[in-house]
Design a protein around this motif. Sequence first.
Motif, PDB file in Angstrom:
ATOM      1  N   VAL A  27       0.831  -1.211   0.000  1.00  0.00           N
ATOM      2  CA  VAL A  27       0.000   0.000   0.000  1.00  0.00           C
ATOM      3  C   VAL A  27       0.862   1.256   0.000  1.00  0.00           C
ATOM      4  N   GLU A  28       1.931   1.253   0.777  1.00  0.00           N
ATOM      5  CA  GLU A  28       2.808   2.427   0.817  1.00  0.00           C
ATOM      6  C   GLU A  28       3.503   2.621  -0.531  1.00  0.00           C
ATOM      7  N   ALA A  29       3.961   1.535  -1.152  1.00  0.00           N
ATOM      8  CA  ALA A  29       4.602   1.644  -2.463  1.00  0.00           C
ATOM      9  C   ALA A  29       3.606   2.120  -3.503  1.00  0.00           C
ATOM     10  N   ALA A  30       2.378   1.632  -3.439  1.00  0.00           N
ATOM     11  CA  ALA A  30       1.351   2.065  -4.386  1.00  0.00           C
ATOM     12  C   ALA A  30       1.124   3.568  -4.285  1.00  0.00           C
ATOM     13  N   SER A  31       1.014   4.066  -3.069  1.00  0.00           N
ATOM     14  CA  SER A  31       0.810   5.503  -2.868  1.00  0.00           C
ATOM     15  C   SER A  31       1.973   6.309  -3.428  1.00  0.00           C
ATOM     16  N   TRP A  32       3.186   5.822  -3.233  1.00  0.00           N
ATOM     17  CA  TRP A  32       4.384   6.533  -3.701  1.00  0.00           C
ATOM     18  C   TRP A  32       4.394   6.693  -5.213  1.00  0.00           C
ATOM     19  N   VAL A  33       3.900   5.694  -5.928  1.00  0.00           N
ATOM     20  CA  VAL A  33       3.912   5.762  -7.404  1.00  0.00           C
ATOM     21  C   VAL A  33       2.545   6.163  -7.949  1.00  0.00           C
ATOM     22  N   ASP A  34       1.726   6.821  -7.102  1.00  0.00           N
ATOM     23  CA  ASP A  34       0.434   7.376  -7.509  1.00  0.00           C
ATOM     24  C   ASP A  34      -0.572   6.322  -7.963  1.00  0.00           C
ATOM     25  N   ASP A  75      -4.957   1.655  -6.024  1.00  0.00           N
ATOM     26  CA  ASP A  75      -5.462   0.323  -5.716  1.00  0.00           C
ATOM     27  C   ASP A  75      -4.323  -0.686  -5.817  1.00  0.00           C
ATOM     28  N   VAL A  76      -4.497  -1.825  -5.169  1.00  0.00           N
ATOM     29  CA  VAL A  76      -3.537  -2.923  -5.227  1.00  0.00           C
ATOM     30  C   VAL A  76      -4.302  -4.198  -5.579  1.00  0.00           C
ATOM     31  N   ARG A  77      -3.809  -4.915  -6.570  1.00  0.00           N
ATOM     32  CA  ARG A  77      -4.430  -6.183  -6.956  1.00  0.00           C
ATOM     33  C   ARG A  77      -3.418  -7.309  -6.835  1.00  0.00           C
ATOM     34  N   VAL A  78      -3.793  -8.374  -6.181  1.00  0.00           N
ATOM     35  CA  VAL A  78      -2.928  -9.542  -6.017  1.00  0.00           C
ATOM     36  C   VAL A  78      -3.340 -10.596  -7.030  1.00  0.00           C
ATOM     37  N   GLU A  79      -2.401 -11.045  -7.839  1.00  0.00           N
ATOM     38  CA  GLU A  79      -2.718 -12.063  -8.835  1.00  0.00           C
ATOM     39  C   GLU A  79      -2.445 -13.472  -8.329  1.00  0.00           C
ATOM     40  N   ARG A  80      -1.292 -13.686  -7.736  1.00  0.00           N
ATOM     41  CA  ARG A  80      -0.944 -15.043  -7.317  1.00  0.00           C
ATOM     42  C   ARG A  80      -0.194 -15.001  -5.999  1.00  0.00           C
ATOM     43  N   VAL A  81      -0.595 -15.845  -5.069  1.00  0.00           N
ATOM     44  CA  VAL A  81       0.116 -16.035  -3.808  1.00  0.00           C
ATOM     45  C   VAL A  81       0.667 -17.451  -3.821  1.00  0.00           C
ATOM     46  N   GLU A  82       1.966 -17.558  -3.585  1.00  0.00           N
ATOM     47  CA  GLU A  82       2.627 -18.857  -3.742  1.00  0.00           C
ATOM     48  C   GLU A  82       1.980 -19.934  -2.867  1.00  0.00           C
ATOM     49  N   ALA A  83       1.635 -19.601  -1.637  1.00  0.00           N
ATOM     50  CA  ALA A  83       0.903 -20.526  -0.764  1.00  0.00           C
ATOM     51  C   ALA A  83      -0.559 -20.083  -0.774  1.00  0.00           C
ATOM     52  N   PRO A  84      -1.428 -20.783  -1.474  1.00  0.00           N
ATOM     53  CA  PRO A  84      -2.819 -20.328  -1.633  1.00  0.00           C
ATOM     54  C   PRO A  84      -3.532 -20.027  -0.323  1.00  0.00           C
ATOM     55  N   GLU A  85      -3.191 -20.755   0.731  1.00  0.00           N
ATOM     56  CA  GLU A  85      -3.871 -20.545   2.008  1.00  0.00           C
ATOM     57  C   GLU A  85      -3.540 -19.189   2.634  1.00  0.00           C
ATOM     58  N   LEU A  86      -2.490 -18.519   2.126  1.00  0.00           N
ATOM     59  CA  LEU A  86      -2.110 -17.206   2.658  1.00  0.00           C
ATOM     60  C   LEU A  86      -2.727 -16.055   1.864  1.00  0.00           C
ATOM     61  N   ARG A  87      -3.455 -16.376   0.821  1.00  0.00           N
ATOM     62  CA  ARG A  87      -4.068 -15.327   0.002  1.00  0.00           C
ATOM     63  C   ARG A  87      -5.122 -14.547   0.797  1.00  0.00           C
ATOM     64  N   GLU A  88      -5.956 -15.266   1.528  1.00  0.00           N
ATOM     65  CA  GLU A  88      -7.042 -14.599   2.246  1.00  0.00           C
ATOM     66  C   GLU A  88      -6.535 -13.623   3.304  1.00  0.00           C
ATOM     67  N   PRO A  89      -5.576 -14.009   4.172  1.00  0.00           N
ATOM     68  CA  PRO A  89      -5.088 -13.016   5.145  1.00  0.00           C
ATOM     69  C   PRO A  89      -4.425 -11.808   4.490  1.00  0.00           C
ATOM     70  N   LEU A  90      -3.773 -12.027   3.354  1.00  0.00           N
ATOM     71  CA  LEU A  90      -3.137 -10.889   2.673  1.00  0.00           C
ATOM     72  C   LEU A  90      -4.190  -9.958   2.086  1.00  0.00           C
ATOM     73  N   LEU A 131      -6.414  -1.733   4.759  1.00  0.00           N
ATOM     74  CA  LEU A 131      -5.541  -0.565   4.588  1.00  0.00           C
ATOM     75  C   LEU A 131      -6.030   0.369   3.487  1.00  0.00           C
ATOM     76  N   LEU A 132      -6.702  -0.194   2.483  1.00  0.00           N
ATOM     77  CA  LEU A 132      -7.163   0.628   1.357  1.00  0.00           C
ATOM     78  C   LEU A 132      -8.547   1.221   1.582  1.00  0.00           C
ATOM     79  N   ALA A 133      -9.215   0.773   2.642  1.00  0.00           N
ATOM     80  CA  ALA A 133     -10.588   1.240   2.903  1.00  0.00           C
ATOM     81  C   ALA A 133     -10.622   2.739   3.212  1.00  0.00           C
TER      82      ALA A 133
END
Length: 391
Positions: free
Chosen positions: A357-364, A367-382, A389-391
């Motif tokens: 989120v901080e990097a996204a703000s820096w480069v204007d 929004d942030v979109r996640v395409e792939r999480v290497e461990a699928p079970e960690l996608r939901e907490p991320l 944070l984006l709300a």
Amino acid sequence: MTTLPPPTTELSADEARRLALRAQGFLGAPDRRAGVRGVLRHLGAVQLDTISVLARSHELVPYARLGAVGRRTVDDAYWTDTHAFEYWSHAACILPIEEWPHFAFRRRAYRNRPHWNHHLPDGDYDRVVKQLRAEGPLTATDLGGAKKTSEWWDWSGTKVAVERALMYGEVVCVERRSWKRVYDLAERAVPAALLHDDLDDTECLRRLVRLAGRSLGVGTRADIADYHRLKAEQVDAVIADSGLVPVTVQGWGRPAWADPAALETPPRGRHRTTLLSPFDSLVWERARTERIFGFTHRLEAYVPKPKRVHGYFAMPVLAGGRLVGRVDPAREGRTLVAKQVTLDGPKAAPAVAQALVEAASWVDCTDVRVERVEAPELREPLTRELARLLA
């Protein structure tokens, strides 16, 4: 090889890690008054690279330490009023201008080099220097063209000549225009008090070893040599007189040296949470990164796509003084895309989300979109943390 005194200080692996973080500007309050120039002088070298995903690496380095510093501010800090110069250090790097005399050993080595990879037509060197004297500052295009064909490696005689003049120290890069080097004569660009090659090789090497030790906090001979790409025998010749002190670090298995000033006070303070450029000096040397952080880091931009494990420009995520994951980023309009994310367990999700989120703000980006999480079970907490944070 000089006989060194026995180490008088023993450090735990954790103490060594914290010394390294503080030396690299990631532990404690950032010096915002000194700004980007302060970061450059603190690190001693900032690596350049052509790849630009979120931003170019020389911009990502001060961002990682200072936060959302303006990208124009970064360029101005490096190239305005000759505060820095570009030269071969760890790789192609931006270096503080006051270190110009200490690279005399490398300029002499290039002048004495018996062969070159690029052929230089007769007369091109003198013509380029003469044209810069009369018309500079100029780009290679202004001087007559940088390439013979569209291939990146197919340099023209003009480009070979001006790059050779840069390596010899007759020419410097005074700014970048659309990432093209702008060249001028060193005699015009480098302050007169610094424009000399008076220091012998020993003095140059002693200074660079000392600087490397200061920028690392603590390091092995290989760590120290790698910082400015010195040879092992060059380090051995001067380290006893460099001002660094021998120490032992538990678990390292090799002799180490530390900056004595770094040993005077224990490293304390706030940790940065941030994305790191793969070319950041904290993670330059792969063996050191594995030894200190237990983290295997490899730039895969030049690896064939089917063989990549973590992605084209996977950026390590630093949080709490640890490397807790990787993000391979991209941008689509105002969206920062995390093409591939690796997390070191569910506890890393909040830190990785914060870094994104901080990097996204820096480069204007908004929004942030996640395409792939290497461990699928960690996608939901991320994604949950990102949404919060984006709300």
